[in-house]
Design an enzyme around this catalytic site. Sequence first.
Site, short mmCIF file in Angstrom:
data_model
loop_
_atom_site.label_atom_id
_atom_site.label_comp_id
_atom_site.label_asym_id
_atom_site.label_seq_id
_atom_site.Cartn_x
_atom_site.Cartn_y
_atom_site.Cartn_z
N GLU A 152 -1.17 -1.52 -5.92
CA GLU A 152 -2.29 -0.72 -6.41
C GLU A 152 -2.08 -0.32 -7.87
O GLU A 152 -0.98 0.06 -8.25
CB GLU A 152 -2.43 0.54 -5.56
CG GLU A 152 -2.73 0.25 -4.10
CD GLU A 152 -2.54 1.48 -3.24
OE1 GLU A 152 -3.52 1.93 -2.63
OE2 GLU A 152 -1.41 1.98 -3.17
N ASP A 210 -2.85 2.13 7.39
CA ASP A 210 -2.10 1.68 6.22
C ASP A 210 -1.87 0.17 6.26
O ASP A 210 -1.84 -0.49 5.22
CB ASP A 210 -0.77 2.42 6.13
CG ASP A 210 -0.95 3.89 5.77
OD1 ASP A 210 -1.95 4.20 5.09
OD2 ASP A 210 -0.11 4.71 6.16
N CYS A 246 -17.41 -4.85 13.35
CA CYS A 246 -16.86 -5.92 14.20
C CYS A 246 -15.97 -5.40 15.31
O CYS A 246 -15.54 -6.17 16.18
CB CYS A 246 -16.10 -6.94 13.35
SG CYS A 246 -14.53 -6.32 12.67
N ASP A 276 0.84 -1.19 0.00
CA ASP A 276 0.00 0.00 0.00
C ASP A 276 0.88 1.24 0.00
O ASP A 276 1.80 1.36 0.81
CB ASP A 276 -0.90 0.01 1.24
CG ASP A 276 -1.70 1.30 1.36
OD1 ASP A 276 -2.47 1.59 0.44
OD2 ASP A 276 -1.54 2.00 2.38
N CYS A 318 -13.05 -0.59 12.86
CA CYS A 318 -14.23 -1.07 12.14
C CYS A 318 -15.49 -0.81 12.98
O CYS A 318 -15.55 -1.16 14.16
CB CYS A 318 -14.10 -2.57 11.85
SG CYS A 318 -15.52 -3.25 10.96
#
Length: 497
Positions: A327, A434, A398, A228, A395
Amino acid sequence: MGESVKAIKLKILDMFLDPECTKQDDNWRKDLSTMSRFCAEAGNMCLRDLYNYFSMPKEDRISSKDLYNAMYHKTKLLHPELPGKVANQIVNHAKDVWKRNAKLIYRNQISMPTYKITTAPIRLQNNIYKLIKNKNKYIIDVQLYSKEYSKDSGKGTHRYFLVAVRDSSTRMIFDRIMSKDHIDSSKSYTQGQLQIKKDHQGKWYCIIPYTFPTHETVLDPDKVMGVDLGVAKAVYWAFNSSYKRGCIDGGEIEHFRKMIRARRVSIQNQIKHSGDARKGHGRKRALKPIETLSEKEKNFRDTINHRYANRIVEAAIKQGCGTIQIENLEGIADTTGSKFLKNWPYYDLQTKIVNKAKEHGITVVAINPQYTSQRCSMCGYIEKTNRSSQAVFECKQCGYGSRTICINCRHVQVSGDVCEECGGIVKKENVNADYNAAKNISTPYIDQIIMEKCLELGIPYRSITCKECGHIQASGNTCEVCGSTNILKPKKIRKAK
């Protein structure tokens, strides 16, 4: 099993006349400078002899063996202080320098190479020095002088360098080189030619190359490394088969960029307010400092991209990854606020990663990066607010990134200071944003998974449509169904004004 060669660089703190390091040599810096000068003078003499030898007609030449013997004896005669094996290293290195440059010299493309009197290294064969550990002191025992010279000086042939070994990795290497008869031969290291060298600041160092056995890593195409290009970190990588990770901070890039920007502004102001003498020489000369600065910036970027690509591919090999997913860079600068991505030649970085990975048989796959930073790598939930800040991921479905988790068994629990499963220590989970994105990118076919999820939930997605069969896919230049290259590229999403 193969072999690899690396080197450690150790700063010389002091020099002694005995292995117990009780008799200090007060003039050791001066002595090393003198020996360095002797090596440079002898090396330059050997290069001149080689030039004269190969400039002669072939019928007038002696044999090359006789030439090298004559060079060795001349070196010993010129500087009797040098041990025979050091003189031999000087002759051998001069031969190598000559072989590399002879054709260019005779074509008048370069001048005769010379050894610098002030910084020429002292080269010693691996059998005339050894590493010693005396309590907490790290010492290198070196035969620095010939027997003839030591009789006259009365100081002996050997000198003992006290060197700085500060980190655990260097200590481990030093210990393995020192203990040649290691119990496990697969962990034994063999020392190479030692170099004693002075840097531009006047500090002396010992450079010790070492050979160590390497095991050939079997690359598994199902093991995927995701890379990334981030904001909090310049580059972050993760693996689909483990929790291991790595990153490269972009601090040196930002520092260099600010320095270049400030220097460019300074030069432009100088040109603006310069006198008529400078302006009279034309635009090209006036802008030359800026062009030089631009070239320097270009070289820096190229060097950094090489270094980053090497680290990424090395990390993939170490984990046995046969696939690297990165990417797809098309339009990425328009969908992120990263200054690094907008101002850095990331396409060049991608190209270097592809080329270096290809050398090792690693496949590089470019994936559509949409929503990889917003998707939870644990449950797959996509939500913009999952990324609570630029560096933190939590998140909302979850709780990944805000849970209480055991360090040992990774058991998740609601409360408590001790793990309910193994009794280990528990702490609040902190997930780098990241890292989460890199973990998503390491998932095989992640762009297809995200696209299907977006279509199911009605989330906008920039997909690619085949004009021939109408198939919709996340990325690629050819249709996955019919193989047609006649595909409709998506338009770049731009921020609303």
